[in-house]
Design a protein around this motif. Structure first.
Motif, PDB file in Angstrom:
ATOM      1  N   VAL A  75     -13.774 -69.491  23.344  1.00 36.65           N
ATOM      2  CA  VAL A  75     -14.941 -68.616  23.410  1.00 36.65           C
ATOM      3  C   VAL A  75     -16.117 -69.363  24.009  1.00 36.65           C
ATOM      4  O   VAL A  75     -16.395 -70.506  23.652  1.00 36.65           O
ATOM      5  CB  VAL A  75     -15.306 -68.094  22.009  1.00 36.65           C
ATOM      6  CG1 VAL A  75     -16.647 -67.355  22.034  1.00 36.65           C
ATOM      7  CG2 VAL A  75     -14.210 -67.174  21.481  1.00 36.65           C
ATOM      8  N   GLU A  76     -16.812 -68.694  24.919  1.00 41.42           N
ATOM      9  CA  GLU A  76     -18.026 -69.246  25.517  1.00 41.42           C
ATOM     10  C   GLU A  76     -19.153 -68.234  25.332  1.00 41.42           C
ATOM     11  O   GLU A  76     -19.045 -67.096  25.777  1.00 41.42           O
ATOM     12  CB  GLU A  76     -17.819 -69.549  27.000  1.00 41.42           C
ATOM     13  CG  GLU A  76     -19.025 -70.206  27.664  1.00 41.42           C
ATOM     14  CD  GLU A  76     -18.765 -70.618  29.098  1.00 41.42           C
ATOM     15  OE1 GLU A  76     -19.737 -71.026  29.771  1.00 41.42           O
ATOM     16  OE2 GLU A  76     -17.613 -70.526  29.560  1.00 41.42           O
ATOM     17  N   ASP A 120      -5.661 -72.117  30.045  1.00 43.61           N
ATOM     18  CA  ASP A 120      -6.403 -71.550  28.916  1.00 43.61           C
ATOM     19  C   ASP A 120      -7.242 -70.356  29.367  1.00 43.61           C
ATOM     20  O   ASP A 120      -7.744 -70.305  30.489  1.00 43.61           O
ATOM     21  CB  ASP A 120      -7.324 -72.607  28.303  1.00 43.61           C
ATOM     22  CG  ASP A 120      -6.557 -73.682  27.557  1.00 43.61           C
ATOM     23  OD1 ASP A 120      -5.350 -73.484  27.316  1.00 43.61           O
ATOM     24  OD2 ASP A 120      -7.156 -74.716  27.229  1.00 43.61           O
ATOM     25  N   ILE A 121      -7.395 -69.386  28.477  1.00 43.11           N
ATOM     26  CA  ILE A 121      -8.139 -68.160  28.758  1.00 43.11           C
ATOM     27  C   ILE A 121      -9.566 -68.301  28.238  1.00 43.11           C
ATOM     28  O   ILE A 121      -9.788 -68.691  27.091  1.00 43.11           O
ATOM     29  CB  ILE A 121      -7.457 -66.946  28.100  1.00 43.11           C
ATOM     30  CG1 ILE A 121      -6.086 -66.714  28.740  1.00 43.11           C
ATOM     31  CG2 ILE A 121      -8.326 -65.696  28.232  1.00 43.11           C
ATOM     32  CD1 ILE A 121      -5.254 -65.651  28.040  1.00 43.11           C
ATOM     33  N   ARG A 122     -10.510 -67.983  29.085  1.00 39.53           N
ATOM     34  CA  ARG A 122     -11.938 -68.048  28.747  1.00 39.53           C
ATOM     35  C   ARG A 122     -12.399 -66.671  28.279  1.00 39.53           C
ATOM     36  O   ARG A 122     -12.269 -65.685  29.002  1.00 39.53           O
ATOM     37  CB  ARG A 122     -12.713 -68.483  29.983  1.00 39.53           C
ATOM     38  CG  ARG A 122     -14.225 -68.526  29.866  1.00 39.53           C
ATOM     39  CD  ARG A 122     -14.807 -68.665  31.267  1.00 39.53           C
ATOM     40  NE  ARG A 122     -16.232 -68.896  31.289  1.00 39.53           N
ATOM     41  CZ  ARG A 122     -17.003 -68.661  32.356  1.00 39.53           C
ATOM     42  NH1 ARG A 122     -16.461 -68.186  33.476  1.00 39.53           N
ATOM     43  NH2 ARG A 122     -18.302 -68.904  32.321  1.00 39.53           N
ATOM     44  N   LEU A 123     -12.925 -66.595  27.072  1.00 41.98           N
ATOM     45  CA  LEU A 123     -13.444 -65.338  26.526  1.00 41.98           C
ATOM     46  C   LEU A 123     -14.958 -65.442  26.427  1.00 41.98           C
ATOM     47  O   LEU A 123     -15.494 -66.185  25.605  1.00 41.98           O
ATOM     48  CB  LEU A 123     -12.837 -65.055  25.154  1.00 41.98           C
ATOM     49  CG  LEU A 123     -13.354 -63.800  24.428  1.00 41.98           C
ATOM     50  CD1 LEU A 123     -13.085 -62.547  25.258  1.00 41.98           C
ATOM     51  CD2 LEU A 123     -12.717 -63.668  23.050  1.00 41.98           C
ATOM     52  N   ILE A 124     -15.665 -64.695  27.273  1.00 36.23           N
ATOM     53  CA  ILE A 124     -17.124 -64.739  27.297  1.00 36.23           C
ATOM     54  C   ILE A 124     -17.686 -63.755  26.274  1.00 36.23           C
ATOM     55  O   ILE A 124     -17.418 -62.554  26.338  1.00 36.23           O
ATOM     56  CB  ILE A 124     -17.663 -64.403  28.698  1.00 36.23           C
ATOM     57  CG1 ILE A 124     -17.232 -65.483  29.699  1.00 36.23           C
ATOM     58  CG2 ILE A 124     -19.191 -64.287  28.677  1.00 36.23           C
ATOM     59  CD1 ILE A 124     -17.631 -65.184  31.142  1.00 36.23           C
ATOM     60  N   ILE A 155     -16.393 -61.889  15.156  1.00 35.70           N
ATOM     61  CA  ILE A 155     -15.189 -61.079  15.340  1.00 35.70           C
ATOM     62  C   ILE A 155     -14.376 -61.585  16.520  1.00 35.70           C
ATOM     63  O   ILE A 155     -13.140 -61.706  16.446  1.00 35.70           O
ATOM     64  CB  ILE A 155     -15.565 -59.598  15.539  1.00 35.70           C
ATOM     65  CG1 ILE A 155     -16.214 -59.035  14.275  1.00 35.70           C
ATOM     66  CG2 ILE A 155     -14.335 -58.768  15.915  1.00 35.70           C
ATOM     67  CD1 ILE A 155     -16.877 -57.682  14.468  1.00 35.70           C
ATOM     68  N   SER A 156     -15.046 -61.886  17.614  1.00 33.37           N
ATOM     69  CA  SER A 156     -14.359 -62.360  18.821  1.00 33.37           C
ATOM     70  C   SER A 156     -13.633 -63.674  18.573  1.00 33.37           C
ATOM     71  O   SER A 156     -12.494 -63.868  19.029  1.00 33.37           O
ATOM     72  CB  SER A 156     -15.364 -62.533  19.962  1.00 33.37           C
ATOM     73  OG  SER A 156     -16.038 -61.327  20.231  1.00 33.37           O
ATOM     74  N   ARG A 157     -14.282 -64.578  17.875  1.00 35.15           N
ATOM     75  CA  ARG A 157     -13.666 -65.868  17.586  1.00 35.15           C
ATOM     76  C   ARG A 157     -12.462 -65.703  16.655  1.00 35.15           C
ATOM     77  O   ARG A 157     -11.415 -66.335  16.856  1.00 35.15           O
ATOM     78  CB  ARG A 157     -14.692 -66.826  16.979  1.00 35.15           C
ATOM     79  CG  ARG A 157     -15.728 -67.321  17.968  1.00 35.15           C
ATOM     80  CD  ARG A 157     -16.746 -68.264  17.333  1.00 35.15           C
ATOM     81  NE  ARG A 157     -17.764 -68.626  18.297  1.00 35.15           N
ATOM     82  CZ  ARG A 157     -17.651 -69.626  19.176  1.00 35.15           C
ATOM     83  NH1 ARG A 157     -16.554 -70.366  19.179  1.00 35.15           N
ATOM     84  NH2 ARG A 157     -18.632 -69.880  20.030  1.00 35.15           N
ATOM     85  N   LYS A 158     -12.605 -64.863  15.660  1.00 32.80           N
ATOM     86  CA  LYS A 158     -11.520 -64.704  14.685  1.00 32.80           C
ATOM     87  C   LYS A 158     -10.280 -64.125  15.333  1.00 32.80           C
ATOM     88  O   LYS A 158      -9.170 -64.665  15.186  1.00 32.80           O
ATOM     89  CB  LYS A 158     -11.987 -63.809  13.532  1.00 32.80           C
ATOM     90  CG  LYS A 158     -10.970 -63.666  12.407  1.00 32.80           C
ATOM     91  CD  LYS A 158     -10.695 -65.000  11.734  1.00 32.80           C
ATOM     92  CE  LYS A 158      -9.710 -64.861  10.590  1.00 32.80           C
ATOM     93  NZ  LYS A 158      -9.455 -66.152   9.918  1.00 32.80           N
TER      94      LYS A 158
END
Length: 321
Positions: A66-67, A32-36, A48-51
């Motif tokens: 998302v973190e 899984d990719i972690r998006l900070i 926006i990032s979550r969508k």
């Protein structure tokens, strides 16, 4: 000269490297990719990032989660991103403060755009002035009139010193020949939204999308957008150019990875996010929240950032900031 046997060995080794690279690229991502997101949950950048990541992961064999890691005007989360293994499995979101405020101030050791690989710009948002229903202000003209009649009394909330909205406030004071009581708020625009709701502020400067919730509820109203392009979602909010003034300011969302992330991984990520960006779901959602889709891919985003920094730093020099 190499012997025939050594030449064959080198060819086999080179072939193995090429095959290995291709296999690695084909297999990415392997987890899984972690998006900070370097802001608290609930703000515009977070939404926006979550969508877009929720849509992008549909084009990948693994999920994107998302973190939120807030602090130090985005530096806390982004330093964690740049310190992660550069394999494409950790990404970060950059906003105005990440590109302008932090590099300008050089206030956080270890933070720098040189430690990142920029992937794409996803959106851009013009700054706007939003007024509280408690303020008694209903139009841009009424805001200017009240500020002129009450120097230093009209309370305008903005992000911290050096931020885009902060610069906008001081440019507006000069442009309109008024004197606001400029109040800074750390964190995301959610803090300013709460202050507008309570009547602690008369107005605030950020994007209309950041305040979409309280605008829709009727607790706040957009009176001007600092751009020359009419927002097609908020058609009742005039542009400042329509009032005879020239001022364009705002923020954006940029996707980045740690420096050294393989090009193959970046290509996969960029492709998945571009597919999500182009989707009817994402475009419709942006229109609902009043955010402007504004894609720049990895081939263009670095040049755009360089030009933005040059222009903005020159303005800050003029304002002694």
């Amino acid at each position: 000269m190499f012997s025939k046997g050594l030449k064959n060995t080198l060819k086999l080794a080179l072939g193995a490297c090429i095959v290995g690279t291709s296999v690695a690229a084909a297999d990415f991502p392997t987890r899984d990719i972690r998006l900070i997101v370097p802001w608290p949950a609930g703000g515009g950048a977070d939404a926006i990032s979550r969508k877009i990541s929720n849509i992008a992961e549909q084009d990948l064999p693994k999920s994107i989660y998302v973190e939120n890691i807030a602090g130090a005007v985005t530096a806390t989360g982004l330093v964690q991103m740049t310190s992660a293994r550069p394999d494409g499995h950790t990404l970060g979101v950059l906003t105005y403060d990440s590109v302008i405020t932090l590099p300008r101030g050089q206030m956080v050791p270890g933070y720098g755009l040189e430690n990142m690989k920029l992937i794409a710009r996803i959106t851009s948002e013009a700054d706007a002035i939003v007024v509280s229903k408690h303020s008694g202000i209903n139009t841009f003209e009424e805001l200017v009139e009240k500020a002129k009649a009450n120097p230093g009394k009209v309370r305008v909330g903005v992000a911290p010193k050096g931020s885009g909205p902060y610069l906008s406030a001081y440019q507006l004071e000069s442009l309109l020949d008024v004197d606001f009581n400029v109040i800074t708020y750390a964190g995301s625009s959610s803090a300013e939204a709460e202050a507008l709701l309570s009547g602690e502020l008369d107005a605030a400067i950020s994007s209309l999308g950041d305040f979409s919730g309280i605008i829709e509820s009727g607790d706040a109203k957009g009176v001007i957008e600092l751009t020359s392009v009419q927002n097609m979602t908020y058609t009742d909010v005039p542009t400042i150019s329509s009032k005879g003034y020239d001022l364009q300011t705002g923020s954006f969302i940029v996707l980045a990875a740690p420096k050294g992330t393989p090009d193959e991984a970046v290509e996969v990520i960029e492709s998945a996010f571009k597919t999500a960006y182009d989707s009817e779901e994402f475009q419709s959602w942006l229109a609902q929240v009043g955010v402007t889709p504004d894609w720049l891919g990895s081939d263009e985003v670095n040049g755009w950032v360089d030009a933005l920094q040059e222009k903005t730093f020159s303005l800050m020099d003029d304002l002694n900031l």
